[in-house]
Design a protein around this motif. Structure first.
Motif, mmCIF file in Angstrom:
data_model
loop_
_atom_site.group_PDB
_atom_site.id
_atom_site.type_symbol
_atom_site.label_atom_id
_atom_site.label_comp_id
_atom_site.label_asym_id
_atom_site.label_seq_id
_atom_site.Cartn_x
_atom_site.Cartn_y
_atom_site.Cartn_z
ATOM 1 N N VAL A 1 0.845 -1.193 0.000
ATOM 2 C CA VAL A 1 0.000 0.000 0.000
ATOM 3 C C VAL A 1 0.882 1.245 0.000
ATOM 4 O O VAL A 1 0.747 2.121 -0.840
ATOM 5 C CB VAL A 1 -0.950 0.007 1.222
ATOM 6 N N CYS A 2 1.795 1.319 0.996
ATOM 7 C CA CYS A 2 2.615 2.519 1.160
ATOM 8 C C CYS A 2 3.809 2.199 2.062
ATOM 9 O O CYS A 2 3.625 1.799 3.211
ATOM 10 C CB CYS A 2 1.769 3.628 1.783
ATOM 11 N N LYS A 3 4.982 2.383 1.542
ATOM 12 C CA LYS A 3 6.196 2.051 2.290
ATOM 13 C C LYS A 3 6.386 2.975 3.501
ATOM 14 O O LYS A 3 6.904 2.566 4.530
ATOM 15 C CB LYS A 3 7.393 2.092 1.361
ATOM 16 N N ARG A 4 5.933 4.204 3.386
ATOM 17 C CA ARG A 4 6.009 5.134 4.511
ATOM 18 C C ARG A 4 5.097 4.663 5.650
ATOM 19 O O ARG A 4 5.477 4.699 6.821
ATOM 20 C CB ARG A 4 5.607 6.530 4.035
ATOM 21 N N LYS A 5 3.896 4.224 5.312
ATOM 22 C CA LYS A 5 2.959 3.685 6.299
ATOM 23 C C LYS A 5 3.568 2.473 6.990
ATOM 24 O O LYS A 5 3.465 2.322 8.209
ATOM 25 C CB LYS A 5 1.648 3.312 5.599
ATOM 26 N N LEU A 6 4.218 1.622 6.224
ATOM 27 C CA LEU A 6 4.908 0.453 6.773
ATOM 28 C C LEU A 6 5.952 0.886 7.792
ATOM 29 O O LEU A 6 6.018 0.353 8.895
ATOM 30 C CB LEU A 6 5.563 -0.354 5.644
ATOM 31 N N TRP A 7 6.778 1.853 7.439
ATOM 32 C CA TRP A 7 7.840 2.313 8.343
ATOM 33 C C TRP A 7 7.242 2.889 9.625
ATOM 34 O O TRP A 7 7.691 2.567 10.722
ATOM 35 C CB TRP A 7 8.705 3.365 7.647
ATOM 36 N N LEU A 8 6.232 3.752 9.487
ATOM 37 C CA LEU A 8 5.601 4.355 10.663
ATOM 38 C C LEU A 8 5.024 3.284 11.577
ATOM 39 O O LEU A 8 5.232 3.309 12.796
ATOM 40 C CB LEU A 8 4.508 5.337 10.225
ATOM 41 N N PHE A 9 4.308 2.331 11.003
ATOM 42 C CA PHE A 9 3.716 1.239 11.778
ATOM 43 C C PHE A 9 4.805 0.428 12.483
ATOM 44 O O PHE A 9 4.663 0.072 13.646
ATOM 45 C CB PHE A 9 2.880 0.350 10.854
ATOM 46 N N SER A 10 5.911 0.185 11.773
ATOM 47 C CA SER A 10 6.997 -0.621 12.351
ATOM 48 C C SER A 10 7.664 0.078 13.533
ATOM 49 O O SER A 10 8.268 -0.577 14.381
ATOM 50 C CB SER A 10 8.047 -0.958 11.285
ATOM 51 N N LYS A 11 7.533 1.389 13.602
ATOM 52 C CA LYS A 11 8.120 2.162 14.708
ATOM 53 C C LYS A 11 7.113 2.372 15.842
ATOM 54 O O LYS A 11 7.370 3.121 16.786
ATOM 55 C CB LYS A 11 8.625 3.526 14.214
ATOM 56 N N GLY A 12 5.964 1.715 15.741
ATOM 57 C CA GLY A 12 4.959 1.830 16.792
ATOM 58 C C GLY A 12 4.092 3.062 16.677
ATOM 59 O O GLY A 12 3.351 3.394 17.600
ATOM 60 N N ILE A 13 4.192 3.765 15.567
ATOM 61 C CA ILE A 13 3.358 4.940 15.339
ATOM 62 C C ILE A 13 2.087 4.439 14.650
ATOM 63 O O ILE A 13 2.077 4.171 13.456
ATOM 64 C CB ILE A 13 4.083 5.993 14.472
ATOM 65 N N THR A 14 1.058 4.268 15.452
ATOM 66 C CA THR A 14 -0.183 3.719 14.912
ATOM 67 C C THR A 14 -1.266 4.783 14.943
ATOM 68 O O THR A 14 -1.442 5.471 15.949
ATOM 69 C CB THR A 14 -0.639 2.486 15.714
#
Length: 177
Positions: free
Chosen positions: A20-33
């Motif tokens: 969907v979006c690599k930026r969304k993936l990165w944010l989610f992986s850092k616990g930013i939900t």
């Protein structure tokens, strides 16, 4: 050369976000939900809890890492509201099939699009396995980045739960003009 799956296995949602979006993936992986702020995500959760409620093998968790919506005989079923992001849905269920394959379990997949009352059937093949392995390597690399990938404006951005997070600078700039 064999793929070191143990070093690269991840959550199914990360595979979905990768497509969907690599930026969304990165944010989610850092616990930013941000999902808890989204009406669309809430509708999806309610749908997940109510659709196919009579199915016995629901929310099957494996290795505290992936959660299969429904396991029904030879099939793993994913419940989705609509097919608007069908490629990311397809890749997520292919990842689940790949994961099971790596555990020695052979299944087929079905994506149930409840709103549209349609189903997409999915089977894992050798080409899909290579695509999943490539994605897993890239997912790990993205999650290990110090900074998020650059913002990519996509048609789906306005409906994304991370929209305000990603576009706050742009909105602030417009407001000060």
């Amino acid at each position: 050369m064999s793929f070191d799956f143990e070093s690269f296995k991840t959550q199914g949602v990360k595979v979905n976000y990768y497509y969907v979006c690599k930026r969304k993936l990165w944010l989610f992986s850092k616990g930013i939900t941000m999902e808890h702020l989204s009406d669309r995500v809430l509708r999806g959760k309610v749908l997940h809890e109510t659709a196919y409620s009579r199915q016995k093998n629901r929310d099957v968790e494996i290795d505290e890492l992936i959660k299969l919506d429904i396991v029904d005989g030879d099939f793993v079923r994913e419940i989705k509201l609509s097919s608007k992001m069908s490629n990311s849905h397809r890749m997520q269920i292919l990842y689940y099939l790949y994961y099971l394959h790596m555990l020695g379990i052979k299944k087929k997949g079905v994506i149930n699009y409840v709103k549209e009352k349609k189903q997409d059937f999915v089977e894992l093949n050798d080409e899909d396995k290579k695509e999943i392995e490539k994605a897993l390597v890239e997912i790990k690399a993205i999650c290990n980045m110090e900074k998020p990938p650059p913002l990519e404006k996509k048609p789906i951005c306005k409906k994304c739960s991370y929209y305000e997070f990603c576009f706050v600078k742009e909105h602030s700039y417009k407001e000060t003009k």
